[in-house]
Design a protein around this motif. Structure first.
Motif, PDB file in Angstrom:
ATOM      1  N   HIS A  53      -4.560   3.395  -2.731  1.00 45.66           N
ATOM      2  CA  HIS A  53      -4.647   3.561  -1.263  1.00 45.66           C
ATOM      3  C   HIS A  53      -6.147   3.738  -0.651  1.00 45.66           C
ATOM      4  O   HIS A  53      -6.443   2.914   0.308  1.00 45.66           O
ATOM      5  N   SER A  54      -6.887   4.343  -1.187  1.00 46.46           N
ATOM      6  CA  SER A  54      -8.356   4.406  -0.728  1.00 46.46           C
ATOM      7  C   SER A  54      -9.026   3.139  -0.749  1.00 46.46           C
ATOM      8  O   SER A  54      -9.769   2.802   0.068  1.00 46.46           O
ATOM      9  N   ASP A  55      -8.806   2.750  -1.924  1.00 42.31           N
ATOM     10  CA  ASP A  55      -9.581   1.113  -2.234  1.00 42.31           C
ATOM     11  C   ASP A  55      -9.028   0.126  -1.112  1.00 42.31           C
ATOM     12  O   ASP A  55      -9.797  -0.579  -0.543  1.00 42.31           O
ATOM     13  N   ALA A  56      -7.723   0.246  -0.879  1.00 35.44           N
ATOM     14  CA  ALA A  56      -7.118  -0.601   0.048  1.00 35.44           C
ATOM     15  C   ALA A  56      -7.632  -0.397   1.594  1.00 35.44           C
ATOM     16  O   ALA A  56      -8.095  -1.361   2.322  1.00 35.44           O
ATOM     17  N   ALA A  57      -8.070   0.879   1.567  1.00 35.65           N
ATOM     18  CA  ALA A  57      -8.302   1.178   3.225  1.00 35.65           C
ATOM     19  C   ALA A  57      -9.751   0.735   3.425  1.00 35.65           C
ATOM     20  O   ALA A  57     -10.212   0.850   4.571  1.00 35.65           O
ATOM     21  N   ARG A  58     -10.590   0.568   2.272  1.00 28.97           N
ATOM     22  CA  ARG A  58     -12.047   0.244   2.600  1.00 28.97           C
ATOM     23  C   ARG A  58     -12.255  -1.092   3.156  1.00 28.97           C
ATOM     24  O   ARG A  58     -13.414  -1.459   3.611  1.00 28.97           O
ATOM     25  N   GLY A  59     -11.252  -2.146   3.039  1.00 27.86           N
ATOM     26  CA  GLY A  59     -11.456  -3.508   3.584  1.00 27.86           C
ATOM     27  C   GLY A  59     -11.068  -3.341   4.956  1.00 27.86           C
ATOM     28  O   GLY A  59     -11.162  -2.630   5.751  1.00 27.86           O
ATOM     29  N   GLU A  74       3.893   4.957   0.013  1.00 31.06           N
ATOM     30  CA  GLU A  74       5.371   5.087  -0.436  1.00 31.06           C
ATOM     31  C   GLU A  74       5.444   5.615  -1.900  1.00 31.06           C
ATOM     32  O   GLU A  74       6.045   6.605  -2.243  1.00 31.06           O
ATOM     33  N   GLU A  75       4.448   5.008  -2.700  1.00 23.53           N
ATOM     34  CA  GLU A  75       4.488   5.264  -4.174  1.00 23.53           C
ATOM     35  C   GLU A  75       4.147   6.704  -4.323  1.00 23.53           C
ATOM     36  O   GLU A  75       4.534   7.389  -5.104  1.00 23.53           O
ATOM     37  N   MET A  76       2.979   7.154  -3.563  1.00 28.70           N
ATOM     38  CA  MET A  76       2.529   8.444  -3.558  1.00 28.70           C
ATOM     39  C   MET A  76       3.541   9.379  -3.154  1.00 28.70           C
ATOM     40  O   MET A  76       4.077  10.497  -4.046  1.00 28.70           O
ATOM     41  N   ARG A  77       4.407   9.093  -2.339  1.00 25.19           N
ATOM     42  CA  ARG A  77       5.475  10.137  -2.002  1.00 25.19           C
ATOM     43  C   ARG A  77       6.470  10.163  -3.051  1.00 25.19           C
ATOM     44  O   ARG A  77       7.148  11.173  -3.502  1.00 25.19           O
ATOM     45  N   GLN A  78       6.913   8.926  -3.524  1.00 29.37           N
ATOM     46  CA  GLN A  78       7.828   8.887  -4.817  1.00 29.37           C
ATOM     47  C   GLN A  78       7.358   9.774  -5.906  1.00 29.37           C
ATOM     48  O   GLN A  78       7.896  10.668  -6.747  1.00 29.37           O
ATOM     49  N   GLN A  79       6.045   9.611  -6.252  1.00 25.09           N
ATOM     50  CA  GLN A  79       5.462  10.426  -7.483  1.00 25.09           C
ATOM     51  C   GLN A  79       5.379  11.913  -6.843  1.00 25.09           C
ATOM     52  O   GLN A  79       5.438  12.747  -7.909  1.00 25.09           O
ATOM     53  N   ALA A  94      -1.025  21.083  -3.438  1.00 25.74           N
ATOM     54  CA  ALA A  94      -2.308  20.225  -3.416  1.00 25.74           C
ATOM     55  C   ALA A  94      -1.862  18.913  -3.085  1.00 25.74           C
ATOM     56  O   ALA A  94      -2.505  18.074  -2.644  1.00 25.74           O
ATOM     57  N   GLY A  95      -0.532  18.419  -3.903  1.00 26.48           N
ATOM     58  CA  GLY A  95      -0.365  17.090  -3.831  1.00 26.48           C
ATOM     59  C   GLY A  95       0.230  16.578  -2.082  1.00 26.48           C
ATOM     60  O   GLY A  95       0.074  15.386  -1.779  1.00 26.48           O
ATOM     61  N   GLU A  96       0.885  17.513  -1.572  1.00 27.28           N
ATOM     62  CA  GLU A  96       1.164  17.381  -0.217  1.00 27.28           C
ATOM     63  C   GLU A  96       0.149  17.175   0.676  1.00 27.28           C
ATOM     64  O   GLU A  96      -0.052  16.433   1.569  1.00 27.28           O
ATOM     65  N   ALA A  97      -1.046  18.096   0.354  1.00 29.40           N
ATOM     66  CA  ALA A  97      -2.200  17.821   1.200  1.00 29.40           C
ATOM     67  C   ALA A  97      -2.849  16.545   1.142  1.00 29.40           C
ATOM     68  O   ALA A  97      -3.493  16.130   2.005  1.00 29.40           O
ATOM     69  N   LEU A  98      -2.701  16.101  -0.215  1.00 33.92           N
ATOM     70  CA  LEU A  98      -3.301  14.730  -0.349  1.00 33.92           C
ATOM     71  C   LEU A  98      -2.556  13.659   0.216  1.00 33.92           C
ATOM     72  O   LEU A  98      -2.950  12.672   0.876  1.00 33.92           O
ATOM     73  N   VAL A  99      -1.381  13.699   0.330  1.00 30.13           N
ATOM     74  CA  VAL A  99      -0.512  12.844   0.990  1.00 30.13           C
ATOM     75  C   VAL A  99      -0.833  12.834   2.339  1.00 30.13           C
ATOM     76  O   VAL A  99      -1.137  11.786   2.905  1.00 30.13           O
ATOM     77  N   ARG A 100      -0.925  13.972   2.834  1.00 30.16           N
ATOM     78  CA  ARG A 100      -1.172  14.165   4.387  1.00 30.16           C
ATOM     79  C   ARG A 100      -2.896  13.538   4.675  1.00 30.16           C
ATOM     80  O   ARG A 100      -2.842  12.833   5.696  1.00 30.16           O
ATOM     81  N   ALA A 101      -3.474  13.742   3.555  1.00 30.64           N
ATOM     82  CA  ALA A 101      -4.909  13.007   4.025  1.00 30.64           C
ATOM     83  C   ALA A 101      -4.662  11.471   4.006  1.00 30.64           C
ATOM     84  O   ALA A 101      -5.488  10.879   4.424  1.00 30.64           O
ATOM     85  N   SER A 122     -10.557  12.034  -1.023  1.00 29.98           N
ATOM     86  CA  SER A 122     -11.342  12.082  -2.159  1.00 29.98           C
ATOM     87  C   SER A 122     -11.104  13.680  -2.687  1.00 29.98           C
ATOM     88  O   SER A 122     -11.109  14.024  -3.887  1.00 29.98           O
ATOM     89  N   GLN A 123     -11.646  14.431  -1.802  1.00 30.27           N
ATOM     90  CA  GLN A 123     -11.636  15.736  -2.026  1.00 30.27           C
ATOM     91  C   GLN A 123     -10.020  16.366  -2.476  1.00 30.27           C
ATOM     92  O   GLN A 123      -9.899  17.010  -3.460  1.00 30.27           O
ATOM     93  N   GLY A 124      -9.041  15.890  -1.605  1.00 30.25           N
ATOM     94  CA  GLY A 124      -7.821  16.284  -2.182  1.00 30.25           C
ATOM     95  C   GLY A 124      -7.384  15.709  -3.527  1.00 30.25           C
ATOM     96  O   GLY A 124      -6.656  16.459  -4.405  1.00 30.25           O
ATOM     97  N   ARG A 125      -8.030  14.708  -4.059  1.00 33.74           N
ATOM     98  CA  ARG A 125      -7.829  14.034  -5.374  1.00 33.74           C
ATOM     99  C   ARG A 125      -8.434  15.268  -6.310  1.00 33.74           C
ATOM    100  O   ARG A 125      -7.639  15.418  -7.247  1.00 33.74           O
ATOM    101  N   ARG A 126      -9.520  15.523  -6.176  1.00 30.99           N
ATOM    102  CA  ARG A 126     -10.179  16.435  -7.044  1.00 30.99           C
ATOM    103  C   ARG A 126      -9.268  18.025  -7.135  1.00 30.99           C
ATOM    104  O   ARG A 126      -9.264  18.478  -8.178  1.00 30.99           O
ATOM    105  N   THR A 127      -8.756  18.391  -5.969  1.00 28.54           N
ATOM    106  CA  THR A 127      -8.009  19.289  -5.907  1.00 28.54           C
ATOM    107  C   THR A 127      -6.659  19.184  -6.488  1.00 28.54           C
ATOM    108  O   THR A 127      -6.243  20.044  -7.613  1.00 28.54           O
ATOM    109  N   VAL A 128      -6.120  18.017  -6.411  1.00 31.63           N
ATOM    110  CA  VAL A 128      -4.888  17.918  -7.248  1.00 31.63           C
ATOM    111  C   VAL A 128      -5.064  17.658  -8.739  1.00 31.63           C
ATOM    112  O   VAL A 128      -4.519  18.393  -9.813  1.00 31.63           O
ATOM    113  N   LEU A 129      -6.359  17.199  -9.148  1.00 31.69           N
ATOM    114  CA  LEU A 129      -6.646  16.947 -10.530  1.00 31.69           C
ATOM    115  C   LEU A 129      -6.881  18.400 -11.126  1.00 31.69           C
ATOM    116  O   LEU A 129      -6.635  18.821 -12.282  1.00 31.69           O
TER     117      LEU A 129
END
Length: 139
Positions: A53-59, A74-79, A94-101, A122-129
């Protein structure tokens, strides 16, 4: 009952007790193994879709980009639903915060606003991890 009959009875009881304990311990071990594998798969899929998602948003903004962002969101929401079933409250939060981000990334235009939203993702991914590693006892 003679000594040989008593010995046979004791051996049968011991064997049955061993079977019950082995089955119980083996079942718990197998359940833990399954849960760890299922969690690992869900975490990897969730974080991988976040990266895509982040990679696609950079274009540049285009219809194809919007479609890619929507698909990954949608994939993130399913996971996240899988994580809700398998993981604890810290991981889900943490996952919900990342989806909102990521939703904020989708809604941001191009430029500085989107860049800031990508930093929050990116910060949200680190929190989930970190939450995932803690849940799985990796640190």
């Amino acid at each position: 009952m003679d000594a040989s009959g008593l010995a046979a009875w004791a051996a049968a009881v011991t064997s049955a007790a061993t079977l019950v304990v082995t089955t119980w311990v083996g079942g718990r071990r197998e359940r833990h193994r399954w849960l760890r594998e299922a969690l690992t798969e869900a975490f990897v899929a969730f974080l991988a879709s976040s990266w895509r998602h982040s990679d696609a948003a950079r274009g540049e903004a285009s219809d194809a980009q919007h479609a890619a962002l929507a698909a990954e969101y949608e994939e993130m929401r399913q996971q996240l639903t899988r994580l809700r079933l398998l993981a604890g409250a810290d991981v889900v939060k943490a996952g919900e915060a990342l989806v909102r981000a990521h939703r904020a990334v989708q809604e941001a235009g191009v430029g500085a606003v989107r860049d800031q939203a990508l930093v929050r993702a990116s910060q949200g991914r680190r929190t989930v991890l970190a939450a995932a590693q803690k849940l799985m006892g990796l640190w």
